[in-house]
Design a protein around this motif. Structure first.
Motif, PDB file in Angstrom:
ATOM      1  N   GLN A 222       0.822  -4.399  -6.968  1.00 49.53           N
ATOM      2  CA  GLN A 222       0.554  -3.185  -6.193  1.00 49.53           C
ATOM      3  C   GLN A 222       1.283  -3.243  -4.861  1.00 49.53           C
ATOM      4  N   VAL A 223       2.106  -2.245  -4.583  1.00 45.85           N
ATOM      5  CA  VAL A 223       2.772  -2.155  -3.286  1.00 45.85           C
ATOM      6  C   VAL A 223       1.774  -1.638  -2.259  1.00 45.85           C
ATOM      7  N   VAL A 224       1.636  -2.379  -1.167  1.00 41.78           N
ATOM      8  CA  VAL A 224       0.741  -1.989  -0.075  1.00 41.78           C
ATOM      9  C   VAL A 224       1.569  -1.946   1.207  1.00 41.78           C
ATOM     10  N   THR A 225       1.497  -0.840   1.941  1.00 41.98           N
ATOM     11  CA  THR A 225       2.172  -0.762   3.231  1.00 41.98           C
ATOM     12  C   THR A 225       1.187  -1.150   4.329  1.00 41.98           C
TER      13      THR A 225
ATOM     14  N   VAL B  50       4.331  -4.639   2.551  1.00 45.21           N
ATOM     15  CA  VAL B  50       5.613  -4.334   3.196  1.00 45.21           C
ATOM     16  C   VAL B  50       5.371  -3.399   4.383  1.00 45.21           C
ATOM     17  N   ASP B  51       6.356  -3.322   5.272  1.00 40.75           N
ATOM     18  CA  ASP B  51       6.238  -2.397   6.400  1.00 40.75           C
ATOM     19  C   ASP B  51       6.206  -0.954   5.914  1.00 40.75           C
TER      20      ASP B  51
ATOM     21  N   LEU C 291       6.388  -9.385   2.884  1.00 37.06           N
ATOM     22  CA  LEU C 291       7.834  -9.345   3.149  1.00 37.06           C
ATOM     23  C   LEU C 291       8.057  -9.138   4.646  1.00 37.06           C
ATOM     24  N   GLY C 292       8.585 -10.158   5.305  1.00 39.14           N
ATOM     25  CA  GLY C 292       8.907 -10.040   6.717  1.00 39.14           C
ATOM     26  C   GLY C 292       7.759 -10.434   7.629  1.00 39.14           C
TER      27      GLY C 292
ATOM     28  N   LEU D 212       1.514 -15.687   0.217  1.00 38.25           N
ATOM     29  CA  LEU D 212       2.876 -16.228   0.231  1.00 38.25           C
ATOM     30  C   LEU D 212       3.722 -15.334   1.117  1.00 38.25           C
ATOM     31  N   ALA D 213       4.227 -15.890   2.215  1.00 42.50           N
ATOM     32  CA  ALA D 213       5.057 -15.146   3.159  1.00 42.50           C
ATOM     33  C   ALA D 213       6.522 -15.351   2.819  1.00 42.50           C
ATOM     34  N   MET D 214       7.234 -14.239   2.608  1.00 38.62           N
ATOM     35  CA  MET D 214       8.652 -14.304   2.255  1.00 38.62           C
ATOM     36  C   MET D 214       9.495 -13.694   3.365  1.00 38.62           C
ATOM     37  N   PHE D 215      10.714 -14.209   3.521  1.00 36.92           N
ATOM     38  CA  PHE D 215      11.648 -13.752   4.547  1.00 36.92           C
ATOM     39  C   PHE D 215      10.989 -13.833   5.924  1.00 36.92           C
TER      40      PHE D 215
END
Length: 301
Positions: free
Chosen positions: A56-59, A32-33, A77-78, A97-100
Protein backbone atom coordinates in the motif's frame (compact mmCIF):
# COMPACT_ATOMS: atom_id res chain seq x y z
CA UNK A 1 -12.71 -49.94 15.52
CA UNK A 2 -15.45 -48.28 13.50
CA UNK A 3 -15.42 -45.19 15.72
CA UNK A 4 -11.61 -44.93 15.35
CA UNK A 5 -11.85 -44.99 11.56
CA UNK A 6 -14.64 -42.42 11.68
CA UNK A 7 -12.58 -40.08 13.88
CA UNK A 8 -9.58 -40.53 11.56
CA UNK A 9 -11.69 -39.61 8.51
CA UNK A 10 -13.09 -36.53 10.28
CA UNK A 11 -9.58 -35.44 11.26
CA UNK A 12 -8.33 -35.82 7.70
CA UNK A 13 -11.37 -33.89 6.40
CA UNK A 14 -10.79 -31.07 8.91
CA UNK A 15 -7.10 -30.88 8.00
CA UNK A 16 -8.01 -30.67 4.32
CA UNK A 17 -10.41 -27.83 5.02
CA UNK A 18 -7.75 -25.95 7.00
CA UNK A 19 -5.17 -26.35 4.23
CA UNK A 20 -7.67 -25.11 1.65
CA UNK A 21 -8.30 -21.87 3.53
CA UNK A 22 -6.63 -18.79 1.99
CA UNK A 23 -3.46 -17.59 3.68
CA UNK A 24 -3.38 -13.90 4.42
CA UNK A 25 -0.09 -12.10 4.03
CA UNK A 26 1.17 -8.89 5.58
CA UNK A 27 0.26 -5.34 4.69
CA UNK A 28 3.40 -3.49 3.64
CA UNK A 29 3.20 0.30 3.80
CA UNK A 30 5.36 2.11 1.26
CA UNK A 31 5.69 5.59 2.77
CA UNK A 32 6.65 8.41 0.39
CA UNK A 33 6.51 12.20 0.38
CA UNK A 34 4.11 12.21 -2.56
CA UNK A 35 2.91 9.67 -5.10
CA UNK A 36 4.20 9.70 -8.68
CA UNK A 37 4.41 7.44 -11.71
CA UNK A 38 7.86 6.27 -10.54
CA UNK A 39 6.53 5.47 -7.07
CA UNK A 40 3.59 3.53 -8.50
CA UNK A 41 5.95 1.58 -10.76
CA UNK A 42 8.14 0.75 -7.76
CA UNK A 43 5.05 -0.36 -5.82
CA UNK A 44 3.89 -2.53 -8.71
CA UNK A 45 7.23 -4.30 -8.98
CA UNK A 46 7.37 -4.76 -5.22
CA UNK A 47 3.89 -6.31 -5.28
CA UNK A 48 5.10 -8.80 -7.90
CA UNK A 49 7.95 -9.76 -5.56
CA UNK A 50 5.50 -10.13 -2.64
CA UNK A 51 2.50 -11.99 -4.10
CA UNK A 52 1.18 -13.03 -0.68
CA UNK A 53 1.32 -9.49 0.75
CA UNK A 54 -0.62 -6.30 0.17
CA UNK A 55 1.60 -3.36 -0.76
CA UNK A 56 0.00 0.00 0.00
CA UNK A 57 1.39 3.39 -1.01
CA UNK A 58 1.06 5.85 1.87
CA UNK A 59 1.96 9.54 1.57
CA UNK A 60 3.09 11.60 4.55
CA UNK A 61 -0.19 13.53 4.35
CA UNK A 62 -2.06 10.23 4.90
CA UNK A 63 -0.36 9.60 8.25
CA UNK A 64 -2.69 11.86 10.27
CA UNK A 65 -5.70 9.69 9.46
CA UNK A 66 -3.96 6.31 9.29
CA UNK A 67 -4.39 3.53 11.81
CA UNK A 68 -0.82 2.30 12.25
CA UNK A 69 -2.09 -1.10 13.38
CA UNK A 70 -3.21 -1.78 9.82
CA UNK A 71 0.40 -1.69 8.57
CA UNK A 72 2.49 -4.74 9.42
CA UNK A 73 5.76 -3.48 7.90
CA UNK A 74 6.95 -0.07 6.80
CA UNK A 75 9.20 0.81 3.86
CA UNK A 76 10.18 4.49 3.75
CA UNK A 77 11.71 6.36 0.82
CA UNK A 78 13.94 9.28 1.76
CA UNK A 79 14.69 11.05 5.05
CA UNK A 80 11.51 13.16 5.25
CA UNK A 81 9.19 10.15 4.99
CA UNK A 82 11.05 8.39 7.82
CA UNK A 83 11.11 11.54 9.95
CA UNK A 84 7.36 12.05 9.53
CA UNK A 85 6.66 8.42 10.42
CA UNK A 86 8.75 8.51 13.59
CA UNK A 87 7.33 11.89 14.58
CA UNK A 88 3.72 10.82 14.00
CA UNK A 89 3.95 7.50 15.88
CA UNK A 90 5.94 7.59 19.11
CA UNK A 91 6.01 3.82 19.33
CA UNK A 92 5.72 1.59 16.31
CA UNK A 93 4.96 -2.08 16.69
CA UNK A 94 5.80 -2.62 13.02
CA UNK A 95 9.38 -2.95 11.75
CA UNK A 96 10.71 -0.18 9.50
CA UNK A 97 13.16 -0.36 6.59
CA UNK A 98 14.49 3.07 5.59
CA UNK A 99 15.66 3.35 1.99
CA UNK A 100 17.68 6.12 0.32
CA UNK A 101 18.58 7.55 3.72
CA UNK A 102 21.83 9.59 3.78
CA UNK A 103 24.23 8.77 6.59
CA UNK A 104 23.88 12.19 8.23
CA UNK A 105 20.09 11.80 8.32
CA UNK A 106 20.41 8.27 9.70
CA UNK A 107 22.57 9.44 12.58
CA UNK A 108 20.30 12.39 13.33
CA UNK A 109 17.05 10.41 13.30
CA UNK A 110 18.43 7.47 15.27
CA UNK A 111 19.56 9.96 17.92
CA UNK A 112 16.38 12.03 17.87
CA UNK A 113 13.93 9.13 18.15
CA UNK A 114 13.99 6.07 20.39
CA UNK A 115 12.12 4.07 17.73
CA UNK A 116 14.35 1.49 16.10
CA UNK A 117 14.58 1.21 12.32
CA UNK A 118 16.76 -0.57 9.79
CA UNK A 119 18.62 1.44 7.18
CA UNK A 120 19.33 -0.14 3.80
CA UNK A 121 22.92 0.74 2.91
CA UNK A 122 23.41 0.93 -0.85
CA UNK A 123 26.98 2.22 -0.73
CA UNK A 124 29.48 -0.06 -2.50
CA UNK A 125 30.98 -2.66 -0.23
CA UNK A 126 34.79 -2.49 -0.25
CA UNK A 127 35.12 -6.27 -0.29
CA UNK A 128 33.09 -6.38 -3.50
CA UNK A 129 35.23 -3.58 -4.92
CA UNK A 130 38.36 -5.55 -4.12
CA UNK A 131 36.83 -8.58 -5.79
CA UNK A 132 36.04 -6.42 -8.83
CA UNK A 133 39.69 -5.41 -9.02
CA UNK A 134 40.75 -9.05 -8.93
CA UNK A 135 38.26 -9.92 -11.70
CA UNK A 136 39.09 -6.91 -13.90
CA UNK A 137 42.87 -6.81 -13.48
CA UNK A 138 43.98 -10.25 -12.23
CA UNK A 139 47.64 -9.30 -12.53
CA UNK A 140 47.25 -6.36 -10.12
CA UNK A 141 48.91 -6.67 -6.72
CA UNK A 142 49.45 -3.14 -5.38
CA UNK A 143 46.40 -0.90 -4.86
CA UNK A 144 46.50 2.77 -3.86
CA UNK A 145 43.86 4.21 -1.54
CA UNK A 146 43.76 8.00 -1.31
CA UNK A 147 41.63 9.66 1.32
CA UNK A 148 40.99 12.91 3.17
CA UNK A 149 41.80 13.55 6.84
CA UNK A 150 38.07 13.18 7.57
CA UNK A 151 37.77 9.57 6.47
CA UNK A 152 36.87 7.24 9.33
CA UNK A 153 37.74 3.73 8.25
CA UNK A 154 39.15 0.58 9.79
CA UNK A 155 42.38 0.26 7.80
CA UNK A 156 43.57 -3.02 9.37
CA UNK A 157 40.24 -4.64 8.53
CA UNK A 158 40.45 -3.65 4.88
CA UNK A 159 44.14 -4.52 4.66
CA UNK A 160 43.20 -7.99 5.86
CA UNK A 161 40.36 -8.24 3.32
CA UNK A 162 42.68 -7.15 0.51
CA UNK A 163 45.25 -9.75 1.49
CA UNK A 164 42.66 -12.49 0.97
CA UNK A 165 42.40 -11.34 -2.65
CA UNK A 166 46.16 -11.26 -3.05
CA UNK A 167 46.20 -7.45 -2.93
CA UNK A 168 48.20 -4.99 -0.86
CA UNK A 169 46.69 -1.60 0.01
CA UNK A 170 48.86 1.53 0.08
CA UNK A 171 47.16 4.37 1.98
CA UNK A 172 47.87 8.06 1.49
CA UNK A 173 46.12 11.15 2.74
CA UNK A 174 45.51 13.52 -0.16
CA UNK A 175 45.45 16.98 1.35
CA UNK A 176 45.04 18.87 -1.92
CA UNK A 177 43.87 17.15 -5.13
CA UNK A 178 45.37 20.03 -7.11
CA UNK A 179 48.79 19.76 -5.46
CA UNK A 180 49.82 16.21 -4.56
CA UNK A 181 52.56 15.96 -1.95
CA UNK A 182 55.61 13.71 -2.23
CA UNK A 183 54.12 10.78 -0.33
CA UNK A 184 50.92 10.75 -2.40
CA UNK A 185 52.93 10.87 -5.63
CA UNK A 186 55.15 8.01 -4.45
CA UNK A 187 52.12 5.86 -3.64
CA UNK A 188 50.66 6.61 -7.06
CA UNK A 189 53.93 5.62 -8.74
CA UNK A 190 54.18 2.35 -6.78
CA UNK A 191 50.69 0.95 -7.30
CA UNK A 192 48.99 -0.82 -10.19
CA UNK A 193 45.68 1.03 -9.84
CA UNK A 194 43.64 3.11 -7.38
CA UNK A 195 40.60 2.15 -5.30
CA UNK A 196 38.20 5.02 -4.61
CA UNK A 197 36.57 5.03 -1.17
CA UNK A 198 33.34 6.53 0.12
CA UNK A 199 34.92 9.83 1.19
CA UNK A 200 32.85 12.85 0.16
CA UNK A 201 35.51 15.25 1.39
CA UNK A 202 37.87 13.92 -1.28
CA UNK A 203 35.71 12.38 -4.00
CA UNK A 204 33.15 14.94 -5.10
CA UNK A 205 32.11 16.88 -8.20
CA UNK A 206 34.67 19.60 -7.46
CA UNK A 207 37.71 17.35 -7.14
CA UNK A 208 37.06 14.32 -9.33
CA UNK A 209 38.29 15.89 -12.57
CA UNK A 210 41.66 16.79 -11.05
CA UNK A 211 42.07 13.35 -9.52
CA UNK A 212 41.20 11.58 -12.76
CA UNK A 213 43.56 13.76 -14.80
CA UNK A 214 46.42 12.91 -12.44
CA UNK A 215 45.61 9.19 -12.70
CA UNK A 216 45.32 9.31 -16.51
CA UNK A 217 48.75 10.90 -16.81
CA UNK A 218 50.11 8.04 -14.70
CA UNK A 219 48.13 5.40 -16.68
CA UNK A 220 46.44 4.25 -13.48
CA UNK A 221 42.82 3.09 -13.38
CA UNK A 222 40.34 4.25 -10.74
CA UNK A 223 37.91 1.63 -9.42
CA UNK A 224 34.89 3.19 -7.69
CA UNK A 225 34.00 4.82 -5.46
CA UNK A 226 30.50 4.55 -6.96
CA UNK A 227 28.53 4.35 -10.21
CA UNK A 228 28.48 8.12 -10.73
CA UNK A 229 32.25 8.25 -10.93
CA UNK A 230 32.28 5.66 -13.70
CA UNK A 231 30.39 8.13 -15.85
CA UNK A 232 33.01 10.73 -14.92
CA UNK A 233 35.90 8.50 -15.97
CA UNK A 234 36.54 5.77 -13.42
CA UNK A 235 36.93 2.35 -15.02
CA UNK A 236 34.31 0.45 -13.04
CA UNK A 237 32.42 0.15 -9.78
CA UNK A 238 29.93 -2.07 -8.07
CA UNK A 239 26.68 -0.36 -7.12
CA UNK A 240 23.16 -0.95 -5.85
CA UNK A 241 20.47 1.03 -7.67
CA UNK A 242 16.69 1.04 -7.86
CA UNK A 243 16.39 -2.56 -9.03
CA UNK A 244 18.71 -3.82 -6.29
CA UNK A 245 16.86 -1.71 -3.71
CA UNK A 246 13.60 -3.30 -4.82
CA UNK A 247 15.04 -6.80 -4.43
CA UNK A 248 16.42 -5.99 -0.97
CA UNK A 249 13.11 -4.46 0.16
CA UNK A 250 11.23 -7.58 -0.94
CA UNK A 251 13.74 -9.91 0.76
CA UNK A 252 13.57 -7.87 3.98
CA UNK A 253 9.77 -7.92 3.89
CA UNK A 254 9.84 -11.70 3.57
CA UNK A 255 12.09 -11.91 6.63
CA UNK A 256 15.09 -13.17 4.66
CA UNK A 257 17.46 -10.34 5.66
CA UNK A 258 18.59 -9.09 9.04
CA UNK A 259 16.77 -6.40 11.00
CA UNK A 260 19.97 -4.83 12.32
CA UNK A 261 20.28 -1.06 12.44
CA UNK A 262 22.24 -1.06 9.17
CA UNK A 263 21.60 -3.60 6.42
CA UNK A 264 24.17 -3.78 3.64
CA UNK A 265 22.39 -4.43 0.38
CA UNK A 266 23.34 -7.96 -0.74
CA UNK A 267 22.15 -7.23 -4.29
CA UNK A 268 24.48 -5.34 -6.61
CA UNK A 269 25.42 -4.67 -10.19
CA UNK A 270 28.59 -3.58 -11.97
CA UNK A 271 29.01 -0.51 -14.15
CA UNK A 272 31.99 -0.36 -16.54
CA UNK A 273 33.29 2.51 -18.64
CA UNK A 274 34.49 0.39 -21.55
CA UNK A 275 36.09 3.33 -23.35
CA UNK A 276 38.29 4.24 -20.38
CA UNK A 277 39.03 0.56 -19.72
CA UNK A 278 40.15 0.11 -23.32
CA UNK A 279 42.44 3.16 -23.12
CA UNK A 280 44.14 1.57 -20.08
CA UNK A 281 44.41 -1.85 -21.76
CA UNK A 282 41.83 -3.43 -19.47
CA UNK A 283 39.73 -6.00 -21.33
CA UNK A 284 36.07 -6.33 -20.32
CA UNK A 285 34.45 -9.13 -22.29
CA UNK A 286 31.24 -9.60 -20.32
CA UNK A 287 30.05 -7.38 -17.42
CA UNK A 288 27.63 -10.13 -16.32
CA UNK A 289 30.56 -12.50 -15.95
CA UNK A 290 32.19 -9.94 -13.65
CA UNK A 291 29.14 -9.99 -11.39
CA UNK A 292 29.24 -13.78 -11.21
CA UNK A 293 32.97 -13.76 -10.42
CA UNK A 294 32.42 -11.28 -7.60
CA UNK A 295 29.58 -13.33 -6.14
CA UNK A 296 31.66 -16.49 -6.23
CA UNK A 297 34.80 -14.92 -4.77
CA UNK A 298 33.04 -13.04 -1.96
CA UNK A 299 31.01 -16.14 -1.09
CA UNK A 300 34.18 -18.20 -0.85
CA UNK A 301 35.61 -15.68 1.57
Amino acid sequence: MGRSISRFIRAITLLGMMLSLPTWGSTVGLLVDASSDQILAFKQQLAIQLPSDTVQVVTVSDLNSLDQAKIDKWLTLGPNALNQLLMRFNTLSSPVLAMFLPEAARVKLSTQYSQKFTTLDNSPDMVKQLSLIRALVPQARQVGVFHSSQLNINKPEFNKAAKRFGLSLHWAELKDPLDWDRHALKVLADVDLVLGVNDDALYNTTTIRSILMRLYRSSKALIGPDKGYVRAGAVASTYSGIEETLLAAASWSRGELSADSILENPYFNVNVNTQVARSLNIVVDDPNALIQQIKESTHER
